[in-house]
Design an enzyme around this catalytic site. Structure first.
Site, short mmCIF file in Angstrom:
data_model
loop_
_atom_site.label_atom_id
_atom_site.label_comp_id
_atom_site.label_asym_id
_atom_site.label_seq_id
_atom_site.Cartn_x
_atom_site.Cartn_y
_atom_site.Cartn_z
N ASP A 297 33.84 31.75 -3.77
CA ASP A 297 34.75 31.38 -2.96
C ASP A 297 35.85 30.33 -3.50
O ASP A 297 35.42 29.70 -4.60
CB ASP A 297 33.99 30.85 -1.65
CG ASP A 297 35.02 30.85 -0.47
OD1 ASP A 297 36.25 30.94 -0.74
OD2 ASP A 297 34.70 30.62 0.62
N GLU A 490 38.65 27.45 9.26
CA GLU A 490 37.54 26.76 8.44
C GLU A 490 37.56 25.48 9.03
O GLU A 490 37.43 25.26 10.35
CB GLU A 490 38.26 26.83 6.75
CG GLU A 490 38.54 28.08 6.39
CD GLU A 490 38.48 28.26 4.83
OE1 GLU A 490 37.85 27.65 4.15
OE2 GLU A 490 39.50 28.88 4.38
C1 BGC Z 1 37.45 30.83 2.25
C2 BGC Z 1 37.32 32.43 2.25
C3 BGC Z 1 38.66 32.98 1.70
C4 BGC Z 1 39.10 32.33 0.53
C5 BGC Z 1 40.35 32.87 0.09
C6 BGC Z 1 38.25 30.21 1.14
O1 BGC Z 1 38.42 28.89 1.38
O2 BGC Z 1 36.08 30.57 2.66
O3 BGC Z 1 36.82 33.03 3.14
O4 BGC Z 1 38.35 34.47 1.31
O5 BGC Z 1 39.30 30.97 0.74
O6 BGC Z 1 41.49 32.65 0.70
C1 BGC Z 2 44.34 28.29 0.80
C2 BGC Z 2 43.34 29.13 1.65
C3 BGC Z 2 41.96 28.58 1.12
C4 BGC Z 2 41.79 26.89 1.31
C5 BGC Z 2 40.82 26.61 0.71
C6 BGC Z 2 44.08 26.92 1.29
O1 BGC Z 2 45.20 26.14 0.50
O2 BGC Z 2 45.57 28.90 1.34
O3 BGC Z 2 43.14 30.55 1.23
O4 BGC Z 2 40.80 29.25 2.00
O5 BGC Z 2 42.89 26.43 0.59
O6 BGC Z 2 40.42 25.34 1.18
#
Ligand code: BGC
Ligand code: BGC
Length: 599
Positions: A297, A490
């Site tokens: 991730d 998130e």
């Molecule tokens: C998320 C994932 C996601 C990845 C890419 C991460 O922060 O936990 O679910 O696929 O970012 O965007």
């Molecule tokens: C991105 C997401 C990712 C996240 C992780 C963001 O800046 O756009 O895709 O999941 O950071 O913290």
């Protein structure tokens, strides 16, 4: 994917013409199997080329020229990371330019481009947006979920992209978690049923359709079980419980042929999953026979203990095959090279990782058809696709209260009040992971709000009035209040309080005081604490995060479709009752898991 079907038709046709039955075919070398192709390719690769395959960069941090120079094997778009020309054609152009970079390399290995298409192709303006998984879980209809995934695959493939970081098959045990809506529900049964359906929808049967894409079951494992629902937190359970609750979704995904799995940010009993060799290698790859590849991730490697090199060493030796290192992919490449040269990562581990990645690329038909199939572009956001999403909305609505059979509402009323902050807000309806990472309120893409849908559903003689706070409702035939949460994604959605806002409570109170029947529609990423309003509303419907097709909400309100949705979560009576889940020894939620009325 990518013209694959057409090609197989042609080759079957050609075969039929060229070989007559019964006659032995002239000695021809047998076509090499995929495994043989992979082995041959690996035997020709330098260490730099191999490490490149294990590297995933973010689109904004890499150029097509760097893809060639560093042999980078994968690119992603993070949430909301769109090309300057944000039209479907603009996306296809961007994809093709990166792909051209990859095809300039000595071995011409195509890139695999991944994106979070978690409820439709949600980073692309104009794409159809489906209900988030929590609502799909309430449909109890895996064939519909498969259809939704197929539609999503078509829209993703139309823009060139090969891979979605979906389905999220988290078994969500605590509604405080900001990602509650990303999972199908609180039970392993729902996770298994829907993960298989979604993987089949995305990948077809072995990528047999020109529009199939690679799926990614996530986040392995136990992401939905963290203490207090903390995002990226610690799941404290014994192994038997981990296997019983959190593993079954992966077993069905593997059975359905899932080609990739994403490692969870979370820990199991204090150990970060990105370092967990036992679960990643011994259980997932060896015991369960997962043949695809594991992707980390976003910067997940950096959360491990030690300096950067130690972090990379730990993750790769634990079984990680591809590293999502969005902005620091060059640092990753240098670290792996050094770790191999100093013997800290065995060459056999590198070969295993590359073998898994290349096998998926071959299986998908990427080598034969690396560029965008632009004949699919017209499908993005098409009426046919919106119709599938509308059906998902209808089947995901859960009717929890319907006093005096208020629903279905009459379409011929004289005066109707629609109230509440989420009644005319497409962005709130879609939630997080829509156009931007966190999502945004307002008119963010093409779709129908609940208010617009109500206006379309009623007769031409009906007057529909919008009142944001529910005042001025006296004399109306009935009121529809649309309240709930705003968008989040998130950890930013983690909450210790899921009670309704005072504004939302005021809306319902005002309507109630007007002495008219009230139906409340809750737009939210999870069950909320509704004790303040449940007695003041005649009917109550959970709409979850329905996406762009708000007409599906009206279909249920006005009787064009009878409600069939069943709760994918136990509905907590109070904050202190959380966590409350089906199968608990003491179990007294406000509404039980599986509850849902019809009329
Ligand atoms: C998320 C994932 C996601 C990845 C890419 C991460 O922060 O936990 O679910 O696929 O970012 O965007
Ligand atoms: C991105 C997401 C990712 C996240 C992780 C963001 O800046 O756009 O895709 O999941 O950071 O913290």
């Amino acid at each position: 994917m990518k013209n694959f079907l057409l090609l197989s038709f042609l080759s079957i046709a050609l075969l039929n013409v060229s070989c007559k039955k019964d006659e032995p075919t002239p000695m021809q070398p047998e076509a090499p199997s995929t495994d043989e192709k992979v082995e041959k390719l690996i035997s020709e690769m330098t260490l730099d080329e191999k490490i490149g395959q294990m590297t995933q960069a973010e689109r904004a941090s890499i150029t097509p020229d760097e893809v060639s120079r560093y042999f980078v094997g994968s690119i992603l778009s993070g949430g909301g990371s769109a090309p300057q020309d944000d039209s479907p054609t603009g996306w296809a152009n961007m994809y093709d330019s990166f792909q051209a970079g990859a095809l300039k390399t000595r071995l011409k290995i195509p890139i695999l481009y991944g994106i979070d298409a978690v409820h439709g192709h949600n980073n692309v303006k104009g794409a159809v947006i489906f209900p988030h998984n929590i609502g799909l879980g309430c449909t109890r209809n895996p064939s519909l979920v498969e259809k939704a995934a197929k539609v999503t695959a078509e829209e993703v493939a139309a823009t060139g992209i090969d891979w979605t970081f979906s389905p999220c098959i988290a078994v969500v045990r605590n509604e405080r978690w900001g990602r509650t809506y990303e999972g199908f529900g609180e039970t392993p049964e729902l996770s298994s049923m829907m993960s298989e359906a979604a993987v089949k929808g995305f990948q077809g049967s072995s990528f047999d359709s020109p529009a199939s894409i690679l799926a990614c079951a996530k986040h392995f494992v136990g992401d939905g079980g963290t203490s207090d629902g903390h995002d990226q937190g610690n799941t404290v359970v014994d192994e038997e419980t981990l296997r019983k609750i959190h593993l079954p979704g992966y077993i069905s995904a593997i059975k359905a042929g899932v080609g990739s799995i994403m490692v969870s940010f979370s820990s199991w009993n204090g150990q970060k999953m990105h370092s967990h060799k036992y679960l990643l290698t011994d259980v997932l790859k060896k015991e369960l026979g997962f043949k695809g590849f594991l992707v980390s991730d976003w910067l997940g490697i950096e959360q491990l203990p030690g300096d950067y090199k130690t972090q990379v060493e730990t993750a790769i030796n634990a079984g990680l095959d591809m590293a999502m290192e969005p902005g620091n992919w060059k640092q990753f490449i240098a670290a792996v090279k050094d770790l191999v040269n100093t013997g800290r990562i065995p060459m056999a581990r590198i070969d295993d990782a590359v073998r898994r990645i290349l096998k998926v690329k071959y299986d998908m038909g990427l080598f034969e058809h690396p560029y965008t199939d632009r004949s699919l572009l017209a499908l993005v956001g098409s009426d046919a696709h919106r119709e599938v999403a509308r059906q998902c909305v209808r089947e995901s609505m859960v009717l929890l209260k319907n006093q005096n059979n208020l629903l279905p509402l009459s379409k011929n009323a004289k005066n109707v009040i629609v109230a509440g902050k989420n009644a005319d807000d497409l962005g709130a309806q879609c939630g997080g992971w829509t156009i931007s990472w966190q999502g945004q309120k307002g008119n963010i893409t093409q779709g129908t709000t609940v208010l617009q849908a109500v206006k379309k559903a009623v007769s031409s003689n009906t007057k529909v009035t919008y009142s944001s706070d529910g005042t001025g409702a006296a004399g109306a035939d009935y009121a529809i209040a649309v309240i709930g949460e705003g968008p989040y994604a998130e950890g930013q959605g983690d909450r210790t309080d899921l009670r309704l806002s005072t504004d939302d409570i005021k809306v319902i109170t005002n309507l109630k005081n007007a002495g008219i029947p009230v139906v409340t529609v809750l737009i939210s990423g999870r069950p909320m604490i509704i004790s303040d309003i449940i007695d003041k509303t005649d009917a109550f419907m959970a709409a979850w995060l329905p996406g762009t097709e708000g007409q599906g909400v009206a279909d249920i309100l006005f009787g064009d479709y009878k409600p069939t949705g069943k709760l994918s979560h136990s509905w907590p009576a109070s904050m202190s009752q959380i966590p409350v889940n089906a199968g608990d020894q003491v179990y007294a939620p406000l509404f039980e898991y599986g509850f849902g009325l019809s009329y």
